[in-house]
Scaffold this motif. Structure first.
Motif, short mmCIF file in Angstrom:
data_model
loop_
_atom_site.label_atom_id
_atom_site.label_comp_id
_atom_site.label_asym_id
_atom_site.label_seq_id
_atom_site.Cartn_x
_atom_site.Cartn_y
_atom_site.Cartn_z
N MET A 289 0.86 -1.16 0.00
CA MET A 289 0.00 0.00 0.00
C MET A 289 0.90 1.22 0.00
O MET A 289 1.97 1.20 0.61
CB MET A 289 -0.88 0.01 1.25
CG MET A 289 -1.78 1.21 1.38
SD MET A 289 -2.82 1.14 2.88
CE MET A 289 -1.62 1.52 4.14
N ILE A 290 0.48 2.27 -0.64
CA ILE A 290 1.26 3.51 -0.67
C ILE A 290 0.60 4.52 0.26
O ILE A 290 -0.60 4.73 0.21
CB ILE A 290 1.34 4.07 -2.10
CG1 ILE A 290 2.04 3.08 -3.02
CG2 ILE A 290 2.05 5.42 -2.11
CD1 ILE A 290 2.00 3.45 -4.48
N ASN A 291 1.40 5.15 1.11
CA ASN A 291 0.93 6.20 2.00
C ASN A 291 1.45 7.53 1.50
O ASN A 291 2.65 7.67 1.27
CB ASN A 291 1.44 5.92 3.42
CG ASN A 291 1.16 7.05 4.37
OD1 ASN A 291 1.84 8.07 4.33
ND2 ASN A 291 0.20 6.87 5.24
N LEU A 292 0.56 8.48 1.33
CA LEU A 292 0.95 9.81 0.88
C LEU A 292 0.58 10.85 1.92
O LEU A 292 -0.54 10.86 2.43
CB LEU A 292 0.27 10.15 -0.45
CG LEU A 292 0.59 9.22 -1.60
CD1 LEU A 292 -0.27 9.55 -2.81
CD2 LEU A 292 2.07 9.31 -1.96
N ARG A 293 1.52 11.73 2.22
CA ARG A 293 1.29 12.80 3.19
C ARG A 293 0.45 13.90 2.53
O ARG A 293 0.66 14.21 1.37
CB ARG A 293 2.63 13.39 3.63
CG ARG A 293 3.55 12.40 4.30
CD ARG A 293 4.92 13.00 4.53
NE ARG A 293 4.85 14.19 5.36
CZ ARG A 293 5.01 14.18 6.68
NH1 ARG A 293 5.25 13.05 7.31
NH2 ARG A 293 4.94 15.30 7.37
N VAL A 294 -0.45 14.48 3.31
CA VAL A 294 -1.22 15.63 2.84
C VAL A 294 -1.20 16.71 3.91
O VAL A 294 -1.04 16.42 5.10
CB VAL A 294 -2.68 15.26 2.47
CG1 VAL A 294 -2.72 14.30 1.31
CG2 VAL A 294 -3.41 14.68 3.66
N ASP A 295 -1.34 17.96 3.51
CA ASP A 295 -1.30 19.05 4.47
C ASP A 295 -2.68 19.40 5.04
O ASP A 295 -2.77 20.06 6.07
CB ASP A 295 -0.65 20.29 3.85
CG ASP A 295 -1.43 20.83 2.66
OD1 ASP A 295 -2.35 20.15 2.16
OD2 ASP A 295 -1.10 21.95 2.21
N ASP A 296 -3.75 18.97 4.40
CA ASP A 296 -5.12 19.27 4.83
C ASP A 296 -6.01 18.12 4.36
O ASP A 296 -6.53 18.16 3.25
CB ASP A 296 -5.55 20.61 4.22
CG ASP A 296 -7.02 20.93 4.45
OD1 ASP A 296 -7.49 21.92 3.86
OD2 ASP A 296 -7.71 20.21 5.20
N LEU A 297 -6.14 17.09 5.18
CA LEU A 297 -6.87 15.90 4.76
C LEU A 297 -8.32 16.20 4.42
O LEU A 297 -8.82 15.76 3.39
CB LEU A 297 -6.80 14.80 5.82
CG LEU A 297 -7.45 13.48 5.37
CD1 LEU A 297 -6.64 12.83 4.27
CD2 LEU A 297 -7.63 12.54 6.53
N ASP A 298 -9.00 16.97 5.25
CA ASP A 298 -10.41 17.27 4.99
C ASP A 298 -10.56 17.97 3.65
O ASP A 298 -11.44 17.63 2.85
CB ASP A 298 -11.00 18.11 6.12
CG ASP A 298 -11.03 17.37 7.45
OD1 ASP A 298 -11.07 16.11 7.45
OD2 ASP A 298 -10.98 18.04 8.50
N GLY A 299 -9.71 18.95 3.38
CA GLY A 299 -9.75 19.67 2.10
C GLY A 299 -9.43 18.77 0.93
O GLY A 299 -10.03 18.85 -0.13
N PHE A 300 -8.46 17.86 1.13
CA PHE A 300 -8.06 16.97 0.04
C PHE A 300 -9.15 15.94 -0.24
O PHE A 300 -9.42 15.62 -1.40
CB PHE A 300 -6.72 16.29 0.36
CG PHE A 300 -6.06 15.74 -0.85
CD1 PHE A 300 -5.47 16.56 -1.79
CD2 PHE A 300 -6.03 14.37 -1.08
CE1 PHE A 300 -4.87 16.05 -2.92
CE2 PHE A 300 -5.42 13.84 -2.21
CZ PHE A 300 -4.85 14.69 -3.13
#
Length: 123
Positions: free
Chosen positions: A69-80
């Protein structure tokens, strides 16, 4: 706008996870609470990056096997997540674990992608 900010991790099935973590610790010198951890703050190179590369066949991957599985970091999960839904992407689930927020989607090949907004720095 919400966006991907980097690679959070790669996860795969191992018959003996503890022995695998020990190999990474002992052979490659990387360790962490949940497995081998690479800290971006320790990167000294100019313009470091992570790469997700795609192949038409598995020749480059052999003798490796699937189950990842690939994990990607995001700065604003709700927005993304809202952005993904606006693009007709099916979000499988989302959760706030306290130490971070997570959501999951499948790519066109059925590969599970975990999106992660980190809540705090690891100790």
């Amino acid at each position: 706008m919400a966006k991907i900010t980097g690679l959070g991790g790669v996860f795969y099935v191992a018959a003996d996870p503890e022995a695998t973590r020990a190999w990474y610790r002992e052979k490659l010198g990387i360790d962490g609470e949940y497995g081998p951890q690479l800290n971006w703050s320790e990167e000294t190179g100019d313009k470091p990056y992570s790469l997700i590369s795609h192949f038409k066949d598995d020749q480059y991957i052999k003798p490796g096997k699937g189950g990842f599985m690939i994990n990607l970091r995001v700065d604003d999960l709700d927005g993304f997540v809202a952005l993904l839904k606006s693009r007709d992407v099916d979000v499988l689930d989302s959760v706030d674990e306290g130490y971070g927020k997570f959501a999951w989607v499948l790519d066109p090949n059925g590969v599970k992608i975990e999106l992660w907004e980190q809540a705090e720095a690891p100790e």
